[in-house]
Enzyme design. Structure first.
Site, PDB file in Angstrom:
ATOM      1  N   TYR A   1      67.727  68.721  -3.768  1.00 54.70           N
ATOM      2  CA  TYR A   1      68.850  68.349  -4.635  1.00 54.70           C
ATOM      3  C   TYR A   1      69.678  69.572  -5.004  1.00 54.70           C
ATOM      4  O   TYR A   1      69.154  70.675  -5.054  1.00 54.70           O
ATOM      5  CB  TYR A   1      68.324  67.696  -5.922  1.00 54.70           C
ATOM      6  CG  TYR A   1      67.674  66.362  -5.752  1.00 54.70           C
ATOM      7  CD1 TYR A   1      67.802  65.619  -4.570  1.00 54.70           C
ATOM      8  CD2 TYR A   1      66.893  65.810  -6.771  1.00 54.70           C
ATOM      9  CE1 TYR A   1      67.178  64.386  -4.434  1.00 54.70           C
ATOM     10  CE2 TYR A   1      66.280  64.578  -6.648  1.00 54.70           C
ATOM     11  CZ  TYR A   1      66.418  63.874  -5.466  1.00 54.70           C
ATOM     12  OH  TYR A   1      65.800  62.655  -5.341  1.00 54.70           O
TER      13      TYR A   1
ATOM     14  N   LEU B   1      70.160  51.010 -10.133  1.00 53.88           N
ATOM     15  CA  LEU B   1      71.502  50.438 -10.280  1.00 53.88           C
ATOM     16  C   LEU B   1      72.200  50.308  -8.937  1.00 53.88           C
ATOM     17  O   LEU B   1      73.421  50.107  -8.872  1.00 53.88           O
ATOM     18  CB  LEU B   1      72.344  51.308 -11.230  1.00 53.88           C
ATOM     19  CG  LEU B   1      71.810  51.426 -12.657  1.00 53.88           C
ATOM     20  CD1 LEU B   1      72.663  52.378 -13.474  1.00 53.88           C
ATOM     21  CD2 LEU B   1      71.746  50.063 -13.323  1.00 53.88           C
TER      22      LEU B   1
ATOM     23  N   GLY C   1      75.057  52.518  -8.333  1.00 54.11           N
ATOM     24  CA  GLY C   1      76.205  52.196  -9.167  1.00 54.11           C
ATOM     25  C   GLY C   1      76.809  50.833  -8.927  1.00 54.11           C
ATOM     26  O   GLY C   1      77.636  50.365  -9.718  1.00 54.11           O
TER      27      GLY C   1
ATOM     28  N   GLY D   1      78.973  47.080 -11.737  1.00 52.86           N
ATOM     29  CA  GLY D   1      80.178  46.274 -11.573  1.00 52.86           C
ATOM     30  C   GLY D   1      81.442  47.094 -11.458  1.00 52.86           C
ATOM     31  O   GLY D   1      82.537  46.553 -11.269  1.00 52.86           O
ATOM     32  N   LYS D   2      81.320  48.425 -11.515  1.00 50.19           N
ATOM     33  CA  LYS D   2      82.527  49.257 -11.560  1.00 50.19           C
ATOM     34  C   LYS D   2      83.297  49.301 -10.239  1.00 50.19           C
ATOM     35  O   LYS D   2      84.475  49.689 -10.228  1.00 50.19           O
ATOM     36  CB  LYS D   2      82.163  50.681 -11.989  1.00 50.19           C
ATOM     37  CG  LYS D   2      81.264  51.451 -11.010  1.00 50.19           C
ATOM     38  CD  LYS D   2      80.875  52.802 -11.601  1.00 50.19           C
ATOM     39  CE  LYS D   2      79.929  53.576 -10.695  1.00 50.19           C
ATOM     40  NZ  LYS D   2      79.487  54.839 -11.325  1.00 50.19           N
TER      41      LYS D   2
END
Length: 349
Positions: free
Chosen positions: A53, A240, A243, A247-248
């Site tokens: 990362y 999620l 993302g 719902g974005k």
């Protein structure tokens, strides 16, 4: 915050885990340090990172930067002992790490030493193998998965595992790691690691870090049963769906600074079936007056095989929003609607 056992290690981890893979790219160091402070204050005692990362994108010049940012927080605060720290050893093919070498007794000690130096700590609580040397069906590879492509026999795979366990046992004895975990693994692979540990070849697997969300439920069958009977809990990543479940991105929206601005197909997750599934899940949240982010995380946390749900927040504001729903428990009516939505939209990517 509720604590769950980390396998049979005796360690207890918060049901939410702060993921750090954007520390150093989308999240700068001051924001990252503020997130660690905020997470600990909210009762989260678990941080997950990896030597490779940050991501979005992965670049040779930034490999290890996330661990360095966490290490700087450790050094500045002196609070390393207040939380459980997990990191990972990259597997075969990661050219920026050891020129893509396989995980083996030849790589484990030096890789741990690198992580310890960057993290500015004497020990790692949970040391994970990021993906199996033989390959995996994760990251949309399940659609064409063929085990024989690894070119190894079962005996050869087990011999390689035994070699790695021997090296891990030496690290446990040295005190550099406390426990061992897997990531992107299968039921068969995990069972082999367990079998070898029971034969005295090295530390027992404590956890499996695999993708899991309302939209990615490959874990629900064989691995769920293995978790339940073998005390190997799931550490869910992408709860999620990178993302999507916020719902974005609905109706072709593209928020500034979002992951989709740097990874347009979100690792193979974007498509018309995914769009329809997201709309349906967001609809369930709206029907019940819930925030879709908090609903998705609460659903994951409530699964019977869950050890901890690893979420990421690019900003402090996103983290604050997530923490507002940290104690949410879903009603039977919500769970029934989510089950019905899953049946209507199975495996949307």
């Amino acid at each position: 915050m509720k604590l769950n056992p980390l396998g049979r290690t005796g360690m207890m981890v918060s049901e939410l885990c702060l993921g750090t893979m954007t520390f150093g790219t989308q999240t700068d160091e001051p924001d990252a340090h503020a997130q660690i402070d905020m997470a600990l204050a909210a009762g989260i005692n678990f941080l997950d990172t990896a030597e490779m990362y940050p991501v979005n994108p992965i670049r040779a010049e930034t490999i290890g930067l996330t661990e360095t940012i966490i290490g700087n927080w450790n050094a500045a605060t002196g609070r390393r002992g207040e939380y459980i720290l997990a990191t990972k050893h990259s597997g075969e093919g990661m050219k920026a790490a050891r020129d893509g070498a396989r995980i083996s007794s030849k790589t484990i000690a030096q890789t741990i030493e690198g992580s310890l130096k960057r993290l500015q700590t004497d020990y790692i609580d949970l040391y994970q193998f990021h993906w199996p040397n033989r390959g995996s069906y994760m990251f949309r590879k399940n659609w064409a998965f063929a085990p024989e492509k690894s070119g190894q026999t079962g005996d050869e795979v087990r011999a390689e595992m035994e070699d790695c366990l021997g090296a891990l046992a030496r690290e446990v004895e040295r005190g550099t790691i406390r426990a061992f975990g897997l990531s992107n693994e299968s039921a068969w692979g995990t069972s082999q690691w367990l079998r070898l540990a029971e034969a005295g070849k090295g530390p027992r697997v404590a956890s499996i870090q695999n993708e899991y969300s309302l939209m990615c439920r490959l874990y629900d069958t064989d691995l769920a049963e293995l978790s339940a009977y073998e005390d190997v809990g799931l550490l869910a990543f992408s709860p999620l769906a990178t993302g999507l479940l916020t719902g974005k991105y609905l109706n072709d929206a593209l928020p500034e600074g979002s992951r989709k601005t740097v990874n347009d197909n979100l690792g193979g997750r974007v498509g018309p079936r995914a769009e329809a599934a997201v709309a349906a899940y967001v609809g369930v949240a709206e029907k019940h007056g819930l925030d879709p982010v908090q609903m998705a995380l609460a659903w994951c946390a409530g699964r019977p095989f869950m050890a901890s749900v690893i979420f990421g927040a690019s900003t402090v504001a996103q983290l604050a929003h997530i923490l507002e729903g940290a104690d949410l428990k879903l009603s039977a009516e919500v769970l029934a609607d989510l089950d019905a939505t899953h049946r209507a939209h199975p495996m949307p990517y």
